[in-house]
Design a protein around this motif. Structure first.
Motif, PDB file in Angstrom:
ATOM      1  N   ILE A  39      48.525  30.512  43.316  1.00 15.19           N
ATOM      2  CA  ILE A  39      47.604  29.221  43.053  1.00 15.19           C
ATOM      3  C   ILE A  39      46.912  30.397  43.864  1.00 15.19           C
ATOM      4  CG2 ILE A  39      46.328  27.979  44.993  1.00 15.19           C
ATOM      5  CD1 ILE A  39      48.387  25.912  45.489  1.00 15.19           C
ATOM      6  N   VAL A  40      46.439  31.562  44.658  1.00 12.94           N
ATOM      7  CA  VAL A  40      45.690  32.123  45.072  1.00 12.94           C
ATOM      8  C   VAL A  40      45.189  32.842  43.618  1.00 12.94           C
ATOM      9  CG1 VAL A  40      45.760  34.859  46.105  1.00 12.94           C
ATOM     10  CG2 VAL A  40      46.691  33.022  46.953  1.00 12.94           C
ATOM     11  N   ASP A  41      46.033  32.990  42.837  1.00 12.66           N
ATOM     12  CA  ASP A  41      46.094  34.282  41.624  1.00 12.66           C
ATOM     13  C   ASP A  41      44.796  33.499  40.448  1.00 12.66           C
ATOM     14  OD1 ASP A  41      47.225  35.898  41.820  1.00 12.66           O
ATOM     15  OD2 ASP A  41      49.140  35.750  41.047  1.00 12.66           O
ATOM     16  N   GLU A  42      45.341  31.913  40.492  1.00  8.25           N
ATOM     17  CA  GLU A  42      44.803  30.626  39.755  1.00  8.25           C
ATOM     18  C   GLU A  42      43.271  30.863  39.705  1.00  8.25           C
ATOM     19  OE1 GLU A  42      43.861  27.980  36.584  1.00  8.25           O
ATOM     20  OE2 GLU A  42      46.087  29.472  37.043  1.00  8.25           O
ATOM     21  N   VAL A  43      42.765  30.789  41.146  1.00  2.00           N
ATOM     22  CA  VAL A  43      41.803  30.568  41.914  1.00  2.00           C
ATOM     23  C   VAL A  43      41.156  32.268  41.904  1.00  2.00           C
ATOM     24  CG1 VAL A  43      40.939  30.498  43.835  1.00  2.00           C
ATOM     25  CG2 VAL A  43      42.358  28.761  43.747  1.00  2.00           C
ATOM     26  N   VAL A  44      41.266  33.627  41.713  1.00  2.36           N
ATOM     27  CA  VAL A  44      40.956  34.726  42.058  1.00  2.36           C
ATOM     28  C   VAL A  44      40.254  34.922  39.976  1.00  2.36           C
ATOM     29  CG1 VAL A  44      41.272  36.502  41.425  1.00  2.36           C
ATOM     30  CG2 VAL A  44      42.078  36.310  43.727  1.00  2.36           C
ATOM     31  N   ASN A  45      41.105  34.029  39.203  1.00  2.00           N
ATOM     32  CA  ASN A  45      40.738  34.024  38.428  1.00  2.00           C
ATOM     33  C   ASN A  45      39.539  33.584  37.385  1.00  2.00           C
ATOM     34  OD1 ASN A  45      43.309  36.151  37.281  1.00  2.00           O
ATOM     35  ND2 ASN A  45      44.353  34.977  37.380  1.00  2.00           N
ATOM     36  N   THR A  46      39.634  32.291  38.136  1.00  2.00           N
ATOM     37  CA  THR A  46      38.939  31.551  37.661  1.00  2.00           C
ATOM     38  C   THR A  46      38.045  31.488  38.611  1.00  2.00           C
ATOM     39  OG1 THR A  46      40.357  29.565  38.456  1.00  2.00           O
ATOM     40  CG2 THR A  46      37.791  28.877  38.088  1.00  2.00           C
ATOM     41  N   VAL A  47      37.786  32.082  38.842  1.00  2.00           N
ATOM     42  CA  VAL A  47      36.155  33.223  40.061  1.00  2.00           C
ATOM     43  C   VAL A  47      36.164  33.684  38.937  1.00  2.00           C
ATOM     44  CG1 VAL A  47      35.600  34.592  41.655  1.00  2.00           C
ATOM     45  CG2 VAL A  47      37.023  32.601  42.350  1.00  2.00           C
ATOM     46  N   LYS A  48      37.094  34.647  38.641  1.00  2.00           N
ATOM     47  CA  LYS A  48      36.617  36.299  37.361  1.00  2.00           C
ATOM     48  C   LYS A  48      35.870  35.349  35.726  1.00  2.00           C
ATOM     49  CE  LYS A  48      39.756  39.244  39.256  1.00  2.00           C
ATOM     50  NZ  LYS A  48      41.415  39.623  38.501  1.00  2.00           N
ATOM     51  N   THR A  49      36.271  34.360  35.863  1.00  2.00           N
ATOM     52  CA  THR A  49      35.205  34.274  34.551  1.00  2.00           C
ATOM     53  C   THR A  49      34.490  32.743  34.614  1.00  2.00           C
ATOM     54  OG1 THR A  49      38.615  33.355  33.810  1.00  2.00           O
ATOM     55  CG2 THR A  49      36.161  32.211  32.440  1.00  2.00           C
ATOM     56  N   HIS A  50      33.952  32.866  35.953  1.00  2.00           N
ATOM     57  CA  HIS A  50      33.274  31.626  35.945  1.00  2.00           C
ATOM     58  C   HIS A  50      32.354  32.283  37.252  1.00  2.00           C
ATOM     59  CE1 HIS A  50      34.389  28.868  33.442  1.00  2.00           C
ATOM     60  NE2 HIS A  50      35.830  28.233  33.899  1.00  2.00           N
ATOM     61  N   ALA A  51      32.010  33.101  37.659  1.00  2.00           N
ATOM     62  CA  ALA A  51      31.145  33.542  39.319  1.00  2.00           C
ATOM     63  C   ALA A  51      31.423  34.845  39.339  1.00  2.00           C
ATOM     64  CB  ALA A  51      31.836  33.103  40.230  1.00  2.00           C
ATOM     65  N   ASP A  52      30.097  35.485  39.759  1.00  2.00           N
ATOM     66  CA  ASP A  52      30.575  36.828  39.895  1.00  2.00           C
ATOM     67  C   ASP A  52      30.846  37.771  41.065  1.00  2.00           C
ATOM     68  OD1 ASP A  52      28.284  36.595  42.388  1.00  2.00           O
ATOM     69  OD2 ASP A  52      26.583  36.487  41.696  1.00  2.00           O
ATOM     70  N   GLU A  53      30.592  38.592  41.515  1.00  2.00           N
ATOM     71  CA  GLU A  53      31.163  39.038  42.324  1.00  2.00           C
ATOM     72  C   GLU A  53      31.189  39.332  43.683  1.00  2.00           C
ATOM     73  OE1 GLU A  53      28.123  41.740  41.586  1.00  2.00           O
ATOM     74  OE2 GLU A  53      29.339  41.148  40.200  1.00  2.00           O
ATOM     75  N   ASN A  54      29.890  37.935  44.007  1.00  2.00           N
ATOM     76  CA  ASN A  54      29.468  37.820  45.584  1.00  2.00           C
ATOM     77  C   ASN A  54      30.704  35.880  45.851  1.00  2.00           C
ATOM     78  OD1 ASN A  54      27.655  40.268  45.878  1.00  2.00           O
ATOM     79  ND2 ASN A  54      26.241  38.723  44.463  1.00  2.00           N
ATOM     80  N   PHE A  55      30.944  35.709  44.961  1.00  2.00           N
ATOM     81  CA  PHE A  55      31.809  34.892  45.362  1.00  2.00           C
ATOM     82  C   PHE A  55      33.412  34.905  46.749  1.00  2.00           C
ATOM     83  CE2 PHE A  55      34.051  31.530  44.107  1.00  2.00           C
ATOM     84  CZ  PHE A  55      33.717  29.701  44.865  1.00  2.00           C
ATOM     85  N   ILE A  56      33.155  34.034  47.491  1.00  2.00           N
ATOM     86  CA  ILE A  56      34.431  34.161  48.586  1.00  2.00           C
ATOM     87  C   ILE A  56      35.127  34.152  48.355  1.00  2.00           C
ATOM     88  CG2 ILE A  56      34.429  34.467  51.161  1.00  2.00           C
ATOM     89  CD1 ILE A  56      31.461  34.415  50.945  1.00  2.00           C
TER      90      ILE A  56
END
Length: 383
Positions: free
Chosen positions: A213-230
């Motif tokens: 789940i952590v990996d899935e969330v992190v990969n989603t952030v990489k695709t859809h958000a910038d480096e500031n997303f917590i």
């Protein structure tokens, strides 16, 4: 402000370089006030905006990532794109006064309530029968309910659901997500030998589900958000069940989590100074152990029985936590932080007054639960 409280207002920089304006966190507080379909209500927005206004980091109430994961009435949802409009309103309200606003993403697992899920269906890592959760149930039902074993396909869909929920949180304009791996809900259930008795890969490696789940969330952030997303992760360090989660199991979990690109870990405790129940760490403060295991890799959020300014200061001065989450106390007094800043710490309301609805400014449903004694907190009537 009394100079001694200045450490509470130091800025904290997260691993992704986002700066929090102080050490206070709004804990993810169940308010049972969302609309029946999981969309955000006006009452809920007013409630959370008041309690977000002075913190550095504000976390929304646990929000289910799919309909099967709904664990209590009035729960907000991030399961459908149709819920985005309300989520956008909530993000603006939580961020309006300068807090970083994040959504806690959640699945109830065995703790989901049959009267709230499609066709009364409830899933868990392994089959189990539980009592109704009278803390969250408006009818205080005590009937047993059964959870069936979640299938391999459903596990994979659930992991994807956490990713999709994260995408919606990003699109709604929030600053981040917290993965809810605590409080006996689905992610914790997979870690627990009490709930997870599977003989497949998800049982043999009990950390596989939370880490994927952590990996899935992190990969989603990489695709859809910038480096500031917590991205943060919340966990419960021990379970009372036998065999349950021990501090030794939590040590293994934490040592995997600190290798992930997370921005904080959040330990769920009823008392921030609670000690380990059993095992080789018996009698040691959990917070101290966790601080040692995290080894400065990311901030640790602590919570539990912080009812006064002195309580908050004492917790921070241990140097074992970086951020202090306010739960029951910020429900009692949403001006807790403001009063400290303005030299009025002695005016903080730290007891529930059942005769003064105007004192605490709570949503009606939540006030009723407080009044019925469903939360452990100091009261003016001594009950």
């Amino acid at each position: 402000m009394d100079k001694k409280f200045e450490p509470l207002f130091e800025k904290v920089t997260l691993p992704n370089k986002v700066e929090l304006r102080n050490r206070f966190v709004l804990a993810p507080l169940t308010h049972i006030s969302s609309n029946d379909d999981g969309t955000i209500s006006d009452v809920e927005i007013d409630h959370i905006e008041k309690r977000s206004k002075d913190v550095g980091l504000a976390i929304s109430a646990a929000s289910n990532v799919n309909d099967l994961g709904k664990a209590f009435p009035g729960q907000p949802s991030v399961a459908h794109d149709s819920q985005l409009d309300g989520l956008k309103r909530l993000a603006k309200a939580m961020k309006r006064n300068g807090a970083k606003a994040i959504v806690q993403i959640h699945h109830g697992g065995a703790q989901s309530m049959p009267y709230l899920t499609p066709n009364g269906d409830v899933v868990a890592p392994s089959p189990i029968t539980l009592q109704g959760d009278e803390k969250h149930s408006p009818s205080y039902e005590k009937e047993e309910h059964h959870a069936r074993e979640i299938t391999q396909e459903e596990i994979e869909h659930t992991i994807k659901a956490f990713g999709e929920a994260t995408r919606r949180v990003i699109e709604a304009g929030f600053d981040g997500v917290e993965i809810h791996g605590a409080n006996h809900y689905l992610i914790q259930q997979f870690v627990s030998p009490y709930y997870n008795r599977r003989d497949d890969e998800w049982g043999e490696n009990k950390l596989k589900f939370p880490l994927e789940i952590v990996d899935e969330v992190v990969n989603t952030v990489k695709t859809h958000a910038d480096e500031n997303f917590i991205v943060g992760y919340r966990f419960s360090p021990e379970e009372p069940e036998t065999p349950g989660i021990t501090m030794e199991i939590t040590e293994e979990l934490v040592k995997h989590l600190i290798e992930k690109p997370l921005d904080f870990l959040h330990v769920s405790l009823m008392n921030v100074h609670a000690k380990t129940r059993e095992g080789k760490y018996q009698g040691e403060e959990r917070i101290k152990l966790l601080h040692e295991w995290i080894d400065g890799r990311m901030p640790l959020v602590g919570i539990g029985s912080i009812f006064t300014a002195e309580d908050a200061l004492e917790a921070i001065e241990t140097k074992n936590i970086d951020l202090i989450a306010l739960g029951r106390e910020i429900l009692l007094d949403h001006n807790f932080i403001n009063k400290i800043q303005n030299g009025k710490a002695d005016e903080i309301m730290s007891e529930f007054d059942p005769y003064r609805k105007d004192n605490h400014d709570l949503p009606p449903n939540l006030w009723e639960q407080f009044n019925k004694g469903l939360y452990s907190l100091p009261r003016t009537d001594g009950k």
